[in-house]
Enzyme design. Structure first.
Site, short mmCIF file in Angstrom:
data_model
loop_
_atom_site.label_atom_id
_atom_site.label_comp_id
_atom_site.label_asym_id
_atom_site.label_seq_id
_atom_site.Cartn_x
_atom_site.Cartn_y
_atom_site.Cartn_z
N ASN A 2 0.80 -1.14 0.00
CA ASN A 2 -0.15 0.05 0.09
C ASN A 2 0.73 1.19 0.01
OD1 ASN A 2 0.76 -0.85 2.66
ND2 ASN A 2 -1.17 -0.03 3.53
N ARG A 25 11.31 3.52 5.38
CA ARG A 25 11.04 3.40 6.88
C ARG A 25 11.51 2.36 7.54
NH1 ARG A 25 4.77 4.22 9.27
NH2 ARG A 25 4.66 1.71 9.12
N PRO A 27 9.83 -7.30 -0.88
CA PRO A 27 8.91 -6.20 -0.94
C PRO A 27 7.58 -7.11 -1.49
CG PRO A 27 10.06 -6.20 -2.99
CD PRO A 27 10.91 -6.95 -2.08
N ALA A 28 6.43 -6.23 -1.34
CA ALA A 28 5.16 -7.03 -1.70
C ALA A 28 5.11 -7.58 -3.44
CB ALA A 28 3.87 -6.16 -1.57
N SER A 76 -0.27 -8.02 7.63
CA SER A 76 -1.36 -8.56 8.43
C SER A 76 -0.89 -9.22 9.64
CB SER A 76 -2.36 -9.60 7.49
OG SER A 76 -1.44 -10.80 7.57
N GLU A 133 4.53 -4.28 12.68
CA GLU A 133 3.54 -3.16 12.47
C GLU A 133 2.24 -3.98 11.74
OE1 GLU A 133 0.70 -1.12 11.25
OE2 GLU A 133 2.39 -0.57 9.60
N LEU A 134 1.24 -4.43 12.43
CA LEU A 134 0.22 -5.32 11.85
C LEU A 134 -1.15 -4.52 11.80
CD1 LEU A 134 1.24 -8.10 14.32
CD2 LEU A 134 2.14 -7.62 12.09
N ARG A 177 -7.21 8.75 2.39
CA ARG A 177 -5.52 8.52 2.25
C ARG A 177 -5.58 7.09 1.61
NH1 ARG A 177 -0.54 8.29 6.18
NH2 ARG A 177 1.13 9.10 4.65
N CYS A 179 -3.40 1.14 7.20
CA CYS A 179 -3.61 0.59 8.63
C CYS A 179 -3.99 1.56 9.46
CB CYS A 179 -2.06 -0.20 8.90
SG CYS A 179 -0.78 0.75 8.95
N SER A 203 0.80 10.08 10.75
CA SER A 203 1.98 9.48 10.44
C SER A 203 3.07 10.60 9.96
CB SER A 203 1.84 8.75 9.11
OG SER A 203 1.07 7.71 9.28
#
Length: 491
Positions: free
Chosen positions: A164, A172, A188-189, A242, A263-264, A291, A297, A454
């Site tokens: 996302n 980060r 990465p995804a 997730s 970070e879920l 956003r 999340c 953020s």
């Protein structure tokens, strides 16, 4: 090899590496396998990327291990200057990177530009924090020994990011890892590999030494990451994704007692009190909900609005959301792009249908359109039953579900009735009430009269099943550092 694509409207040229980045070299997958990257606005293939295997993963980890001691010994200022250079290169290539993000993830170009600027800031922030790593010196209580405390990099790190925010989630994690003196393997995804590979090229151009950053794109996430987790060489994993996957990784980390940052998921409550400035609350809701098309999340998931202002808030929010322009992210004037894939859109529609079936009313939106692409209209639901599925699951889409409440105690109980605790939003003009409610919310972050929390300078993270550890802020680099204590007798 590079991937190229053009939009039929704005025609930005999109170029990015499409091979694995291992040991300072761009290389094909060991099996020569590749996978397609899809434009969610059209469903069309925009690139073919190397599909890394466990063999590739092991090579990447070996490269990170081989580079670890030299990188840890590199002077903090030298590491800092590399990160600062990478920040400047990202900003110089903002349009190129934004076009890549829009093409593979779908967000509007304006939002993609914002992500590039936000993501770059993590490199600038941690370039500054990297030269401020400090220790301590004191005496034992009896005065017989000196206590000297130093900080050392934890060692090779596994970084796993979602789709996302494909640039910002990478910076980060990479920023503090490199600033602390750690080498990394980065997966990465699958949906957004091009942004990560473009970022690796920037780090290469910035002067990151061979093996310090290694990127493995793959369709076999469990195989690749699992091999890193089992291998024993990695000393840290930082994962964003997730809660279900995070729990699996925590179990795997236990076998080698690996440091973890998780970070879920989130299920953010957005609370509008009876004394709130409704216009300001609607402004905040547009940020907190829309956003990234709600695919965040931190997105407001449950809107709890005091009964006295529910109708006013719902009407204004529906007017604002209904006026948004939906379309391909590369098209001029687009404010809401497509969702990431068909599964994501189907989930949103299923949650909305469940709420409607329980008596909710769609003030605007509520049904996916026909045609190509994975679009979903901005949707406002009122009269939502608190037992609806979308009150207990992350929506990850542009849907605002409004539930009225009557008392502060009632809304705090509703807000805390979730396994997650990432962020909460409170709108009230009473500062005492704002602070009191913020303290009572079981979350790691609170937005008071704002829909945006953020920031690279702030510690990002949650409580309960929203994760472990913090990213960003002064504490973000601590996640990649160990304490070492020296006992020195006073002679």
């Amino acid at each position: 090899m590079t991937a190229s694509s053009t939009s039929s409207l704005t025609r930005p040229t999109i170029t990015a590496p499409t091979e694995l980045f291992i040991g300072g070299e761009w290389t094909a997958a060991a099996s020569d396998a590749r996978f397609d990257v899809i434009d969610p606005a059209s469903g069309e293939v925009i690139a073919s990327v190397a599909d890394g295997s466990i063999d590739d993963a092991e090579k990447a980890m070996a490269a990170a291990v081989a580079a670890a001691s030299d990188w840890a010994a590199t002077p903090p200022r030298a590491r800092s200057e590399i990160l600062r250079t990478a920040y400047e290169l990202i900003m110089a290539r903002q349009e190129e990177l934004a076009a890549i993000i829009t093409a593979e993830m779908g967000k509007p170009l304006a939002d993609a530009r914002g992500e590039v600027a936000y993501g770059a800031e993590f490199f600038r922030w941690f370039s500054e924090e990297g030269v401020r790593i400090s220790g301590d010196h004191t005496l034992t209580g009896d005065g017989k020994n000196r206590i000297v405390v130093t900080r050392a990099p934890v060692g090779p790190c596994i970084l796993v990011t979602p789709w996302n925010f494909p640039l910002a989630m990478g910076t980060r994690k990479i920023g503090p890892a490199l600033a602390a003196g750690c080498t990394v393997v980065f997966k990465p995804a699958e949906q957004t590999p091009l942004t990560a590979l473009a970022l690796a090229r920037i780090l290469e151009d910035a002067g990151v030494p061979t093996g310090v950053v290694n990127v493995v794109t793959t369709t076999d996430a469990s195989g690749v990451v699992g091999s890193w987790m089992r291998g024993g060489a990695a000393r840290k994993i930082s994962f964003t994704g997730s809660t279900a996957v995070g729990k699996i990784l925590l179990e795997q980390a236990a076998s080698t007692v690996m440091r973890t940052s998780m970070e879920l998921g989130g299920n953010a409550p957005f609370i509008v009190m009876d004394d709130a400035d409704v216009g300001r609350a609607v402004d905040g809701a547009m940020v907190a909900k829309m956003r990234n098309m709600g695919e965040a999340c931190t997105a407001a998931n449950r809107f709890f609005v005091h009964r006295s202002v529910t109708a006013q808030f719902a009407e204004q929010l529906a007017e604002r959301m209904g006026a948004l322009t939906v379309g391909a992210g590369s098209a001029h004037g687009t404010e809401v792009g497509p969702l990431i894939d068909d599964a994501g859109r189907t989930k949103v529609q299923t949650l909305v249908d469940d709420a409607l079936g329980r008596g909710a009313r769609a003030v605007v939106g509520g049904a996916a359109p026909d045609g190509p692409g994975y679009f979903y209209p901005p949707t406002v639901l009122t009269d939502v039953d608190a037992a609806s599925d979308l009150m207990s699951q992350e929506i990850f889409g542009p849907v605002a579900a409004i539930v009225p409440f009557d008392t502060e105690d009632e809304v705090i109980a509703l807000a805390n009735d979730t396994e997650w605790g990432l962020v909460g939003y409170v709108f009230t003009q009473d500062i005492d009430r704002a602070l009191r409610m913020g303290e009572r919310l079981e979350v790691g972050m609170v937005g008071l009269n704002t829909g945006l929390v953020s920031n690279p300078a702030a510690p990002f993270g949650g409580v309960k099943q929203s994760g472990l550890g913090r990213e960003g802020g002064k504490v973000g680099i601590d996640e990649f550092l160990e304490y070492k204590y020296f006992a020195i007798p006073r002679g």
